[in-house]
Design a protein around this motif. Structure first.
Motif, mmCIF file in Angstrom:
data_model
loop_
_atom_site.group_PDB
_atom_site.id
_atom_site.type_symbol
_atom_site.label_atom_id
_atom_site.label_comp_id
_atom_site.label_asym_id
_atom_site.label_seq_id
_atom_site.Cartn_x
_atom_site.Cartn_y
_atom_site.Cartn_z
ATOM 1 N N GLY A 1 0.805 -1.218 0.000
ATOM 2 C CA GLY A 1 0.000 0.000 0.000
ATOM 3 C C GLY A 1 0.837 1.267 0.000
ATOM 4 N N ASP A 2 0.134 2.395 -0.009
ATOM 5 C CA ASP A 2 0.787 3.716 0.004
ATOM 6 C C ASP A 2 1.244 4.002 1.430
ATOM 7 O OD1 ASP A 2 1.660 6.269 -0.487
ATOM 8 O OD2 ASP A 2 -0.358 7.149 -0.602
ATOM 9 N N LYS A 3 2.410 3.490 1.771
ATOM 10 C CA LYS A 3 2.880 3.507 3.150
ATOM 11 C C LYS A 3 2.883 4.917 3.743
ATOM 12 C CE LYS A 3 5.873 -0.583 2.887
ATOM 13 N NZ LYS A 3 5.819 -0.824 1.439
ATOM 14 N N PHE A 4 2.392 4.972 4.992
ATOM 15 C CA PHE A 4 2.418 6.157 5.841
ATOM 16 C C PHE A 4 1.430 7.236 5.424
ATOM 17 C CE2 PHE A 4 6.908 4.484 5.695
ATOM 18 C CZ PHE A 4 6.717 3.603 6.748
ATOM 19 N N SER A 5 0.519 6.892 4.503
ATOM 20 C CA SER A 5 -0.627 7.771 4.276
ATOM 21 C C SER A 5 -1.671 7.424 5.328
ATOM 22 C CB SER A 5 -1.215 7.549 2.881
ATOM 23 O OG SER A 5 -1.760 6.229 2.768
ATOM 24 N N LEU A 6 -2.590 8.337 5.599
ATOM 25 C CA LEU A 6 -3.640 8.065 6.584
ATOM 26 C C LEU A 6 -4.512 6.904 6.115
ATOM 27 C CD1 LEU A 6 -5.182 8.654 9.156
ATOM 28 C CD2 LEU A 6 -6.417 10.473 7.938
ATOM 29 N N GLN A 7 -4.796 6.855 4.822
ATOM 30 C CA GLN A 7 -5.605 5.758 4.293
ATOM 31 C C GLN A 7 -4.922 4.411 4.545
ATOM 32 O OE1 GLN A 7 -6.271 5.939 0.060
ATOM 33 N NE2 GLN A 7 -7.827 4.324 0.093
ATOM 34 N N TRP A 8 -3.613 4.355 4.374
ATOM 35 C CA TRP A 8 -2.846 3.128 4.636
ATOM 36 C C TRP A 8 -2.942 2.745 6.102
ATOM 37 C CZ3 TRP A 8 1.642 2.631 7.723
ATOM 38 C CH2 TRP A 8 2.346 1.410 7.593
ATOM 39 N N TYR A 9 -2.788 3.728 6.991
ATOM 40 C CA TYR A 9 -2.856 3.463 8.439
ATOM 41 C C TYR A 9 -4.229 2.915 8.819
ATOM 42 C CZ TYR A 9 -1.877 4.347 13.435
ATOM 43 O OH TYR A 9 -1.647 4.220 14.791
ATOM 44 N N GLN A 10 -5.286 3.538 8.299
ATOM 45 C CA GLN A 10 -6.638 3.073 8.597
ATOM 46 C C GLN A 10 -6.872 1.669 8.052
ATOM 47 O OE1 GLN A 10 -8.560 6.437 6.671
ATOM 48 N NE2 GLN A 10 -9.289 7.229 8.655
ATOM 49 N N SER A 11 -6.315 1.379 6.871
ATOM 50 C CA SER A 11 -6.559 0.073 6.243
ATOM 51 C C SER A 11 -5.974 -1.076 7.058
ATOM 52 C CB SER A 11 -5.971 0.056 4.822
ATOM 53 O OG SER A 11 -4.547 -0.030 4.859
#
Length: 274
Positions: A87-97
């Motif tokens: 995933g797109d590491k360290f984006s908020l979307q990645w953290y939530q996923s």
């Protein structure tokens, strides 16, 4: 979905041991990798020089372990671990996923154990508060010199070979100092989370591991769990190594202020167990 509690270190103070215990509690969901590094990779961008590689390595290790990939709700699906890795590491979307998965949704608590969060600047801790709200925070406290020596041994293990000059650069560097800087990070986290902080002395993990877990269960308002399998197991024990006395002296000088802070802010009954 996001974590409801954090453990922010200190580094080399039992965080890996804690991860493996909490992963067994039926009311807690822990990620398939121990350290997520979301907040520090956002607010300490130089950490990205190594955190992306660490995430990938942790994911590959998790996939390779049969006990991590089980069919029950506390197990982890291979596809989810691959999503963390790709995933797109360290984006908020990645953290939530990471937390939007089978098992997590039914848990009372979801955790993130990343020692580097103790080094976050003010705006980073402020962001944690704004994003996670009234999250509970666990801080493991170890004797400053013992912790620093263990951190230095870990550095040498990872580098394989380190000259005396390189060791001096390391123990005088910002990263080394930030990871054991109780004097700075405890007041900072206290200013944002106040009564939602739990301090645990490192020494009790060895002498009273069950009592430590019971204290954390109470802090998280969880039912008592009696089937922990790894309570007395030492995890990630650093190999013993003797350092030049000049290095030890440098470490002791740095730790003087840390001892003063601890003795000014914690009772003797706590400090005798660090």
């Amino acid at each position: 979905m996001l974590p409801s509690f954090l453990c922010i270190g200190a580094q080399k103070s039992g965080t890996t041991w804690l991860y493996y215990q909490l992963r067994e509690h039926p009311q807690i969901w822990m990620p398939p990798i121990k350290e997520i590094h979301y907040f520090d990779s956002v607010f300490i961008p130089e950490n990205r020089e190594w955190t992306e590689e660490l995430i990938d390595r942790q994911c590959k290790q998790a996939i390779s372990r049969a006990d991590m990939l089980t069919s029950n709700c506390r197990g982890y699906e291979k596809g989810h671990i691959e999503q963390i890795m790709d995933g797109d590491k360290f984006s908020l979307q990645w953290y939530q996923s990471i937390y939007n998965t089978v098992g997590s949704e039914n848990a009372i608590h979801r955790g993130d154990i990343t020692p580097e969060y103790s080094a976050l600047p003010y705006e980073g801790v402020e962001y944690v508060r704004s994003l996670l709200g009234d999250v509970r925070v666990i801080i493991l406290i170890r004797d400053p010199v013992s912790r620093a020596l263990s951190h230095t041994r870990m550095h040498v293990e990872h580098r394989r070979s380190t000259s005396l000059e390189e060791l001096f650069d390391f123990v005088r560097g910002d990263v080394f100092k930030m990871m054991g800087d109780y004097k700075t990070f405890i007041p900072l986290w206290k200013s944002k989370f106040k009564e939602n902080l739990l301090f645990v002395p490192f020494g009790r993990i060895e002498t009273e591991p069950k009592a430590v877990i019971e204290q954390i269960e109470k802090f998280l308002c969880l039912e008592s769990f009696c089937n922990y399998q790894l309570l007395k197991k030492k995890i990630h024990k650093t190999r013993k190594k003797q350092f030049d006395e000049e290095i030890v002296r440098e470490i002791r000088i740095f730790c003087e202020d840390q001892y003063k802070f601890l003795y000014d802010n914690f009772p003797d009954s706590f400090l005798k167990n660090i």
